[in-house]
Design an enzyme around this catalytic site. Sequence first.
Site, PDB file in Angstrom:
ATOM      1  CB  THR A 139      -0.900   0.026   1.254  1.00 52.53           C
ATOM      2  OG1 THR A 139      -1.571  -1.220   1.366  1.00 52.53           O
ATOM      3  CG2 THR A 139      -1.915   1.154   1.172  1.00 52.53           C
ATOM      4  CE  LYS A 214      -4.862  -1.830   2.150  1.00 53.20           C
ATOM      5  NZ  LYS A 214      -5.477  -2.760   3.088  1.00 53.20           N
ATOM      6  CE  LYS A 291       1.700   2.304   4.673  1.00 52.80           C
ATOM      7  NZ  LYS A 291       1.397   1.283   3.680  1.00 52.80           N
TER       8      LYS A 291
HETATM    9  P1  NAD Z   1       6.144  -5.389   7.674  1.00 56.26           P
HETATM   10  O1  NAD Z   1       6.850  -4.164   8.134  1.00 56.26           O
HETATM   11  O2  NAD Z   1       5.824  -6.469   8.648  1.00 56.26           O
HETATM   12  O3  NAD Z   1       6.988  -6.083   6.470  1.00 56.26           O
HETATM   13  C1  NAD Z   1       7.726  -5.410   5.505  1.00 56.26           C
HETATM   14  C2  NAD Z   1       8.905  -6.288   5.094  1.00 56.26           C
HETATM   15  O4  NAD Z   1       9.611  -5.631   4.056  1.00 56.26           O
HETATM   16  C3  NAD Z   1       9.889  -6.538   6.234  1.00 56.26           C
HETATM   17  O5  NAD Z   1      10.218  -7.907   6.317  1.00 56.26           O
HETATM   18  C4  NAD Z   1      11.095  -5.691   5.838  1.00 56.26           C
HETATM   19  O6  NAD Z   1      12.339  -6.220   6.321  1.00 56.26           O
HETATM   20  C5  NAD Z   1      11.006  -5.745   4.330  1.00 56.26           C
HETATM   21  N1  NAD Z   1      11.707  -4.639   3.688  1.00 56.26           N
HETATM   22  C6  NAD Z   1      11.679  -3.322   4.023  1.00 56.26           C
HETATM   23  N2  NAD Z   1      12.471  -2.618   3.196  1.00 56.26           N
HETATM   24  C7  NAD Z   1      12.991  -3.504   2.307  1.00 56.26           C
HETATM   25  C8  NAD Z   1      13.884  -3.383   1.219  1.00 56.26           C
HETATM   26  N3  NAD Z   1      14.392  -2.203   0.866  1.00 56.26           N
HETATM   27  N4  NAD Z   1      14.230  -4.507   0.547  1.00 56.26           N
HETATM   28  C9  NAD Z   1      13.729  -5.721   0.898  1.00 56.26           C
HETATM   29  N5  NAD Z   1      12.870  -5.893   1.936  1.00 56.26           N
HETATM   30  C10 NAD Z   1      12.520  -4.800   2.628  1.00 56.26           C
HETATM   31  O7  NAD Z   1       4.818  -4.890   6.939  1.00 56.26           O
HETATM   32  P2  NAD Z   1       3.475  -5.726   6.663  1.00 56.26           P
HETATM   33  O8  NAD Z   1       2.591  -5.648   7.850  1.00 56.26           O
HETATM   34  O9  NAD Z   1       3.829  -7.047   6.079  1.00 56.26           O
HETATM   35  O10 NAD Z   1       2.813  -4.796   5.529  1.00 56.26           O
HETATM   36  C11 NAD Z   1       3.304  -4.770   4.193  1.00 56.26           C
HETATM   37  C12 NAD Z   1       2.384  -3.912   3.350  1.00 56.26           C
HETATM   38  O11 NAD Z   1       1.071  -4.482   3.379  1.00 56.26           O
HETATM   39  C13 NAD Z   1       2.226  -2.457   3.814  1.00 56.26           C
HETATM   40  O12 NAD Z   1       2.133  -1.629   2.694  1.00 56.26           O
HETATM   41  C14 NAD Z   1       0.914  -2.482   4.587  1.00 56.26           C
HETATM   42  O13 NAD Z   1       0.295  -1.199   4.575  1.00 56.26           O
HETATM   43  C15 NAD Z   1       0.113  -3.503   3.799  1.00 56.26           C
HETATM   44  N6  NAD Z   1      -0.921  -4.220   4.545  1.00 56.26           N
HETATM   45  C16 NAD Z   1      -0.656  -4.717   5.794  1.00 56.26           C
HETATM   46  C17 NAD Z   1      -1.670  -5.396   6.486  1.00 56.26           C
HETATM   47  C18 NAD Z   1      -1.423  -5.954   7.880  1.00 56.26           C
HETATM   48  O14 NAD Z   1      -2.408  -6.349   8.530  1.00 56.26           O
HETATM   49  N7  NAD Z   1      -0.199  -6.022   8.366  1.00 56.26           N
HETATM   50  C19 NAD Z   1      -2.924  -5.567   5.906  1.00 56.26           C
HETATM   51  C20 NAD Z   1      -3.136  -5.100   4.609  1.00 56.26           C
HETATM   52  C21 NAD Z   1      -2.125  -4.419   3.928  1.00 56.26           C
END
Ligand code: NAD
Length: 352
Positions: A139, A214, A291
């Site tokens: 997102t 979204k 965010k």
């Molecule tokens: P998170 O922070 O748990 O995971 C992000 C991952 O990306 C981490 O493992 C991090 O190490 C990795 N990362 C960050 N920078 C990086 C880079 N430069 N290169 C490679 N890897 C990198 O986040 P999340 O909760 O998994 O959410 C991910 C996305 O999904 C976000 O955009 C969030 O808004 C969206 N989202 C999350 C949820 C939820 O319930 N957690 C639900 C719907 C949508």
Amino acid sequence: MRPTLRCLNSLGLAADRSRTIGFIGLGQMGWNMSANLLSKQFAEPTPPGQGRSCYIVCDANVERAASFVERFKNVAPGVSVEVAENPGKLAQASRVIVTMLPSSPQVKQVYGGASGIIPALRTLHKDDAESTICIDATTLDINVAKEVANDVKSTLAEMVDAPVSGGVTGAEAGTLSFLVGGTPEAFERASKFIVHMGQRVIHCGSFGSGLAAKICNNMVLGVEQIVVAEAMLLGKNLGLDPQVLAQVINSSTGGCWASSVNNPVPGSLPGKSPPSERDYEGGFQTALMLKDMGLAIDSGTSTETPLPLGQAAQHIYKDVVTRHAELATKDFSSVYRYLERAAADKRPVPTG
Ligand code: NAD
């Protein structure tokens, strides 16, 4: 003849790029989505005579990527599960690239950075570039996503935006909804892989439309989670049992996901285990919700759409993470704890 693209592995096994998938971003969502994609896409053994299949992962947290390989290396017989050193190496070897990153800066870096996907795609043979599809489930800001997609398209590869709804439990169960933006052809190609990670795949329109949908949905969710927390706290202060109040709301017109699945009061949903049961761990981080509220407000400003409740919610989540840093990484339903503390301290909360 072009050289055989090799899977990035310690064994030096030749892998077929057309049978290789790469996944970048193994966080709370990505870990589960990737596990489902790997196990379901390769459920059938590779037919004899076909090139070797490979599944490649990459994360800024190298240990996490290594743990994924350790945990899932035997889940799909005959498929080599490997870690890529950087997104560029992953892109060179993978026809399908899925990204699930925190937000705009990470997507810009992973795609456009020096060791990123786009520079790697530029080095590919035309046929390999044309056959590549990038599926970004992050997102992020719509304009940033469009800039990245234009750069991807300039390499001849295709891209869709495919943000998800359904939370960590949906990611684990493979029941997410994917909101997809892109050409009908790109949607068709991406859907074949997305179906392994979700239950519903909705084509919202041209590139960026998935993100638009979204952002609107999450604004609703962000506002609802606050008002459910308010109502649950008000009910408690009026002497109601939280379990009774949750039951009433969930069988009445106030019921919503924030009350029936993600209820912020521990013990209010017997038989269920929302993040509130685990000290608000393992859900959707408050910082990520903040965010998303910012993305909604920015979109409201650019389209001159009044968003009074969205704006109020943005101020509240900002106050949550500013006053209580430890709540930033907890589930956003911890706004309930923030309200409890504000009440105890007799402190007003921002209203807009
Ligand atoms: P998170 O922070 O748990 O995971 C992000 C991952 O990306 C981490 O493992 C991090 O190490 C990795 N990362 C960050 N920078 C990086 C880079 N430069 N290169 C490679 N890897 C990198 O986040 P999340 O909760 O998994 O959410 C991910 C996305 O999904 C976000 O955009 C969030 O808004 C969206 N989202 C999350 C949820 C939820 O319930 N957690 C639900 C719907 C949508």
